[in-house]
Design a protein around this motif. Structure first.
Motif, PDB file in Angstrom:
ATOM      1  N   ASP A 248      62.133  21.265  14.915  1.00 22.85           N
ATOM      2  CA  ASP A 248      63.032  22.171  15.602  1.00 22.85           C
ATOM      3  C   ASP A 248      62.233  23.051  16.648  1.00 22.85           C
ATOM      4  O   ASP A 248      61.363  23.576  16.309  1.00 22.85           O
ATOM      5  N   MET A 249      62.725  23.124  17.888  1.00 27.04           N
ATOM      6  CA  MET A 249      62.206  23.817  18.888  1.00 27.04           C
ATOM      7  C   MET A 249      62.135  25.485  18.554  1.00 27.04           C
ATOM      8  O   MET A 249      61.153  25.985  19.031  1.00 27.04           O
ATOM      9  N   GLU A 250      63.080  25.882  18.100  1.00 30.12           N
ATOM     10  CA  GLU A 250      63.161  27.362  17.860  1.00 30.12           C
ATOM     11  C   GLU A 250      61.970  27.616  16.778  1.00 30.12           C
ATOM     12  O   GLU A 250      61.468  28.906  17.070  1.00 30.12           O
ATOM     13  N   ALA A 251      61.635  26.994  15.737  1.00 29.66           N
ATOM     14  CA  ALA A 251      60.680  27.164  15.041  1.00 29.66           C
ATOM     15  C   ALA A 251      59.324  27.237  15.560  1.00 29.66           C
ATOM     16  O   ALA A 251      58.418  28.004  15.310  1.00 29.66           O
ATOM     17  N   LEU A 252      59.038  26.363  16.652  1.00 31.51           N
ATOM     18  CA  LEU A 252      57.959  26.483  17.310  1.00 31.51           C
ATOM     19  C   LEU A 252      57.785  27.628  17.960  1.00 31.51           C
ATOM     20  O   LEU A 252      56.802  28.483  18.278  1.00 31.51           O
ATOM     21  N   ILE A 253      58.912  28.084  18.952  1.00 26.53           N
ATOM     22  CA  ILE A 253      58.707  29.027  19.897  1.00 26.53           C
ATOM     23  C   ILE A 253      58.597  30.231  19.205  1.00 26.53           C
ATOM     24  O   ILE A 253      57.849  31.257  19.584  1.00 26.53           O
ATOM     25  N   ALA A 254      59.116  30.379  17.746  1.00 26.51           N
ATOM     26  CA  ALA A 254      59.022  31.773  17.055  1.00 26.51           C
ATOM     27  C   ALA A 254      57.660  31.651  16.319  1.00 26.51           C
ATOM     28  O   ALA A 254      57.496  32.932  16.108  1.00 26.51           O
ATOM     29  N   ASP A 255      56.870  30.839  16.308  1.00 30.68           N
ATOM     30  CA  ASP A 255      55.619  30.752  15.607  1.00 30.68           C
ATOM     31  C   ASP A 255      54.682  31.859  16.437  1.00 30.68           C
ATOM     32  O   ASP A 255      54.435  31.682  17.493  1.00 30.68           O
ATOM     33  N   PRO A 256      54.264  32.689  15.501  1.00 29.87           N
ATOM     34  CA  PRO A 256      53.286  33.714  16.160  1.00 29.87           C
ATOM     35  C   PRO A 256      51.955  33.212  16.585  1.00 29.87           C
ATOM     36  O   PRO A 256      51.227  34.041  17.488  1.00 29.87           O
ATOM     37  N   ASP A 257      51.548  32.081  16.262  1.00 29.47           N
ATOM     38  CA  ASP A 257      50.318  31.493  16.740  1.00 29.47           C
ATOM     39  C   ASP A 257      50.320  30.778  18.010  1.00 29.47           C
ATOM     40  O   ASP A 257      49.596  30.315  18.727  1.00 29.47           O
ATOM     41  N   VAL A 258      51.743  30.634  18.461  1.00 28.40           N
ATOM     42  CA  VAL A 258      51.948  29.821  19.911  1.00 28.40           C
ATOM     43  C   VAL A 258      52.015  31.012  20.901  1.00 28.40           C
ATOM     44  O   VAL A 258      52.898  32.050  20.693  1.00 28.40           O
ATOM     45  N   ASP A 259      51.290  31.144  21.742  1.00 25.22           N
ATOM     46  CA  ASP A 259      51.332  32.120  22.862  1.00 25.22           C
ATOM     47  C   ASP A 259      52.010  31.831  23.954  1.00 25.22           C
ATOM     48  O   ASP A 259      52.572  32.781  24.545  1.00 25.22           O
ATOM     49  N   ALA A 260      52.237  30.573  24.484  1.00 26.05           N
ATOM     50  CA  ALA A 260      52.998  30.246  25.453  1.00 26.05           C
ATOM     51  C   ALA A 260      53.767  28.705  25.103  1.00 26.05           C
ATOM     52  O   ALA A 260      53.177  27.755  24.346  1.00 26.05           O
ATOM     53  N   VAL A 261      54.792  28.504  25.830  1.00 25.18           N
ATOM     54  CA  VAL A 261      55.425  27.243  25.592  1.00 25.18           C
ATOM     55  C   VAL A 261      55.642  26.337  26.805  1.00 25.18           C
ATOM     56  O   VAL A 261      55.743  26.770  27.949  1.00 25.18           O
ATOM     57  N   ILE A 262      55.223  24.865  26.698  1.00 24.91           N
ATOM     58  CA  ILE A 262      55.617  24.189  27.779  1.00 24.91           C
ATOM     59  C   ILE A 262      56.842  23.106  27.160  1.00 24.91           C
ATOM     60  O   ILE A 262      56.499  22.812  26.078  1.00 24.91           O
ATOM     61  N   SER A 263      57.783  22.962  28.035  1.00 24.31           N
ATOM     62  CA  SER A 263      58.802  22.424  27.743  1.00 24.31           C
ATOM     63  C   SER A 263      59.254  21.210  28.401  1.00 24.31           C
ATOM     64  O   SER A 263      59.229  21.281  29.614  1.00 24.31           O
ATOM     65  N   ILE A 264      59.319  19.998  27.878  1.00 23.90           N
ATOM     66  CA  ILE A 264      59.561  18.671  28.516  1.00 23.90           C
ATOM     67  C   ILE A 264      60.571  18.101  27.901  1.00 23.90           C
ATOM     68  O   ILE A 264      60.495  17.123  27.005  1.00 23.90           O
TER      69      ILE A 264
ATOM     70  N   ALA B 221      48.536  29.323  33.374  1.00 26.61           N
ATOM     71  CA  ALA B 221      47.537  30.201  32.771  1.00 26.61           C
ATOM     72  C   ALA B 221      47.305  31.391  33.519  1.00 26.61           C
ATOM     73  O   ALA B 221      47.104  32.468  32.864  1.00 26.61           O
ATOM     74  N   ASP B 222      47.354  31.513  34.673  1.00 24.01           N
ATOM     75  CA  ASP B 222      47.191  32.827  35.350  1.00 24.01           C
ATOM     76  C   ASP B 222      48.381  33.535  35.156  1.00 24.01           C
ATOM     77  O   ASP B 222      48.352  35.017  35.044  1.00 24.01           O
ATOM     78  N   LEU B 223      49.564  32.922  34.996  1.00 24.71           N
ATOM     79  CA  LEU B 223      50.969  33.805  35.134  1.00 24.71           C
ATOM     80  C   LEU B 223      50.955  34.329  33.748  1.00 24.71           C
ATOM     81  O   LEU B 223      51.170  35.474  33.529  1.00 24.71           O
ATOM     82  N   VAL B 224      50.452  33.563  32.792  1.00 26.17           N
ATOM     83  CA  VAL B 224      50.694  34.318  31.355  1.00 26.17           C
ATOM     84  C   VAL B 224      49.602  35.139  31.192  1.00 26.17           C
ATOM     85  O   VAL B 224      49.828  36.243  30.219  1.00 26.17           O
ATOM     86  N   THR B 225      48.579  35.283  31.931  1.00 22.50           N
ATOM     87  CA  THR B 225      47.300  36.422  31.514  1.00 22.50           C
ATOM     88  C   THR B 225      47.790  37.463  32.872  1.00 22.50           C
ATOM     89  O   THR B 225      46.611  38.076  33.058  1.00 22.50           O
ATOM     90  N   ASN B 226      48.835  37.549  33.528  1.00 26.32           N
ATOM     91  CA  ASN B 226      49.094  38.598  34.367  1.00 26.32           C
ATOM     92  C   ASN B 226      48.355  38.570  35.543  1.00 26.32           C
ATOM     93  O   ASN B 226      47.986  39.612  36.300  1.00 26.32           O
ATOM     94  N   ASN B 227      48.103  37.291  35.842  1.00 25.95           N
ATOM     95  CA  ASN B 227      47.192  37.332  37.424  1.00 25.95           C
ATOM     96  C   ASN B 227      48.310  36.214  38.173  1.00 25.95           C
ATOM     97  O   ASN B 227      47.491  35.328  38.555  1.00 25.95           O
ATOM     98  N   GLN B 228      49.388  36.382  38.437  1.00 25.16           N
ATOM     99  CA  GLN B 228      50.299  35.433  39.017  1.00 25.16           C
ATOM    100  C   GLN B 228      49.567  35.296  40.535  1.00 25.16           C
ATOM    101  O   GLN B 228      49.397  36.331  41.126  1.00 25.16           O
ATOM    102  N   GLN B 229      49.746  33.929  40.853  1.00 24.54           N
ATOM    103  CA  GLN B 229      48.881  33.554  42.144  1.00 24.54           C
ATOM    104  C   GLN B 229      50.172  33.146  43.195  1.00 24.54           C
ATOM    105  O   GLN B 229      51.471  32.892  42.575  1.00 24.54           O
ATOM    106  N   GLU B 230      49.930  33.589  44.355  1.00 22.56           N
ATOM    107  CA  GLU B 230      51.012  33.305  45.276  1.00 22.56           C
ATOM    108  C   GLU B 230      51.443  31.717  45.538  1.00 22.56           C
ATOM    109  O   GLU B 230      50.680  30.962  45.307  1.00 22.56           O
ATOM    110  N   GLY B 231      52.756  31.847  45.521  1.00 24.80           N
ATOM    111  CA  GLY B 231      53.247  30.416  45.543  1.00 24.80           C
ATOM    112  C   GLY B 231      53.641  29.777  44.293  1.00 24.80           C
ATOM    113  O   GLY B 231      54.093  28.649  44.052  1.00 24.80           O
TER     114      GLY B 231
END
Length: 357
Positions: free
Chosen positions: A61-77, A317-327
């Motif tokens: 169940d994808m909601e269970a993964l997204i809600a997991d507090p140990d998951v910092d970020a999601v990649i969806s395919i 990774a940069d976006l997640v750590t508040n270091n968004q790169q141009e483009g």
């Protein structure tokens, strides 16, 4: 809060494209694969064992993964009809996400998401992967440096062959409008739209033609013919920022083409051509200062400098750590892309030019 400066990624959807993302995750020290989700239990366990992901971090169940507090970020395919749901859940649980294109199944879903996103924004990257082809990145820099003068016209093609009758491809989800939204247009055309926005700017109007060549395909489960209700072919003309004229063509029925996404940019002083199948080369037609007076410039192929190589998930990774790169392609780019897709469909159905805004 990200622990130990390492981003624990949850990967949703373990089909073919997920393999590329698994590889990219493994290449970056900032990312670690910590959770998996797929409805196919056998595939889930196979990849879970390969990646060393513990059984309690393997989800159906994808909601269970997204809600997991140990998951910092999601990649969806996941298939297109689930794109909006994954984004909605990530907004709800405030989880950064790298989502695949097309942004949503249709523009109505994109509009609904925009309302939620404006209230609770999250770091969101959309998988417009051709922004990370070295030759495309180098071309972008040359344009910014005015190497070919003002851009007047852009020609974009994205050709594949897998759908041609020669290969007798059976019915699959990509041929089902309820699951995929569109055919070649959303699958390949979304990348063409993003490339044009990356190099030139926003779309102002479109005039389109869409066609289905193969109307029935054999169901691999029962051998019965099933109706194909998405496009095999889409072409459109467009007007972009600064009145740049665009010409676009995509099809999955181009025998002889592999994964041929190419862009040609015509400027006042020269031309740039890039092809994703030659990622480390660029074709330039510009007059050299050493050329004799009256000499017409000719195309020359140059090697792309190494500095233009960049891994797609580095920007995530940069976006997640508040270091968004141009483009970096963000939520806004996905939304605008879906809007253009919608206007192309409207134009093809009406037989008229349609304004994007």
């Amino acid at each position: 809060m990200i622990k130990n400066d390492v981003i624990t990624v949850g990967l949703i959807g373990l089909g073919g494209m997920a393999n590329a993302h698994r590889r990219m995750i493994s290449e970056l020290e900032q990312l670690q694969l910590g959770a998996l989700c797929d409805v196919n239990e056998e595939l889930l366990n196979t990849i879970g064992n390969e990646e060393g992901v513990s059984e309690e971090k393997r989800f159906n169940d994808m909601e269970a993964l997204i809600a997991d507090p140990d998951v910092d970020a999601v990649i969806s395919i996941v298939p297109n009809f689930l794109h909006a749901k994954v984004l909605e859940l990530c907004i709800h649980y405030q989880k950064p996400i790298m989502a695949e294109k097309p942004f949503t199944l249709n523009f109505k879903e994109a509009e609904d998401l925009a309302v939620l996103y404006e209230k609770q924004p999250i770091p969101c990257m959309v998988g417009f992967s051709y922004r990370y082809v070295p030759s495309f990145r180098y071309a972008k820099k040359l344009i910014e440096e005015n190497a070919i003068g003002a851009i007047r016209h852009i020609a974009v093609r994205y050709l594949q062959s897998f759908g041609a009758p020669l290969f007798e491809v059976p019915y699959a989800w990509r041929f089902n409008k309820a699951v995929t939204g569109t055919g070649a247009l959303g699958d390949l055309g979304a990348h063409m739209i993003d490339s044009a926005r990356f190099f030139v700017g926003e779309f102002h109007s479109v005039s389109a033609l869409m066609e289905t060549f193969i109307h029935d395909r054999k169901d691999p489960n029962d051998g019965e013919l099933k109706k194909v209700d998405v496009d095999d072919y889409a072409s459109f003309q467009a007007v972009l920022d600064n009145h740049v004229i665009g010409n676009f063509l995509t099809t999955r029925n181009a025998v002889g083409s592999g994964n041929q996404h190419e862009v040609t940019l015509y400027g006042d002083y020269g031309t740039i051509h890039v092809n994703c199948e030659r990622p480390d080369e660029i074709d330039l037609c510009v007059k050299n200062e050493k050329d004799e007076t009256g000499t017409r410039p000719a195309f020359k192929t140059e090697k792309v400098p190494d500095e233009y190589k960049k891994q797609q998930l580095q920007d995530f990774a940069d976006l997640v750590t508040n270091n968004q790169q141009e483009g970096t392609p963000t939520f806004y780019d996905g939304y605008q892309n879906q809007k253009v897709l919608e206007r192309i469909i409207q134009s093809a159905e009406s037989g008229q030019s349609v304004k994007v805004d």
